[in-house]
Design a protein around this motif. Sequence first.
Motif, mmCIF file in Angstrom:
data_model
loop_
_atom_site.group_PDB
_atom_site.id
_atom_site.type_symbol
_atom_site.label_atom_id
_atom_site.label_comp_id
_atom_site.label_asym_id
_atom_site.label_seq_id
_atom_site.Cartn_x
_atom_site.Cartn_y
_atom_site.Cartn_z
ATOM 1 N N THR A 16 25.101 7.656 5.892
ATOM 2 C CA THR A 16 25.491 8.419 7.136
ATOM 3 C C THR A 16 26.770 8.503 7.449
ATOM 4 N N MET A 17 27.438 7.023 7.487
ATOM 5 C CA MET A 17 28.640 7.046 8.023
ATOM 6 C C MET A 17 29.597 7.705 7.090
ATOM 7 N N GLN A 18 29.340 7.514 5.656
ATOM 8 C CA GLN A 18 30.341 8.135 4.697
ATOM 9 C C GLN A 18 30.519 9.635 4.796
ATOM 10 N N LEU A 70 32.281 10.594 8.132
ATOM 11 C CA LEU A 70 33.793 10.562 7.956
ATOM 12 C C LEU A 70 34.258 11.454 6.760
ATOM 13 N N GLN A 118 22.730 3.856 6.430
ATOM 14 C CA GLN A 118 23.657 3.618 7.511
ATOM 15 C C GLN A 118 24.967 3.859 6.978
ATOM 16 N N TYR A 169 34.023 7.093 15.871
ATOM 17 C CA TYR A 169 33.075 7.378 14.726
ATOM 18 C C TYR A 169 32.641 6.018 14.229
ATOM 19 N N CYS A 170 33.666 5.254 13.862
ATOM 20 C CA CYS A 170 33.493 4.124 13.242
ATOM 21 C C CYS A 170 32.894 2.956 13.809
ATOM 22 N N GLN A 220 30.539 3.394 16.064
ATOM 23 C CA GLN A 220 29.239 3.561 16.045
ATOM 24 C C GLN A 220 28.563 2.659 15.266
ATOM 25 N N TYR A 221 29.133 2.253 14.028
ATOM 26 C CA TYR A 221 28.641 1.701 13.175
ATOM 27 C C TYR A 221 29.082 0.136 12.654
ATOM 28 N N LEU A 280 25.639 -3.248 7.171
ATOM 29 C CA LEU A 280 25.165 -1.707 7.129
ATOM 30 C C LEU A 280 23.793 -1.811 6.238
#
Length: 89
Positions: free
Chosen positions: A44-46, A49, A41, A20-21, A23-24, A37
Amino acid sequence: MFVIVTYDVKVKRVNKVLKYCRQYLNHVQNSVFEGNLTKKQLKTMQEGLSKILFANEDSCMIYIMESTKYCHKECYGIHDCKSDILYDK
């Protein structure tokens, strides 16, 4: 903004968080990611997670810097600093 993510998760979720990480951000060391980021972004990442991690078993730290102006990175040992291009000079 410049972001550093570190995590310590149960073995059964390590690969899921790693993928997952990636990807960013750039994977720079075991359980450590860094990169630039946008605010969208990052949010969305947070959110992603928070769906993967178990609050009573895992931990994740996200360091957020508006700028890398006062940030300097030095590398020692087997890892190189190729990601220095992410830092303002």
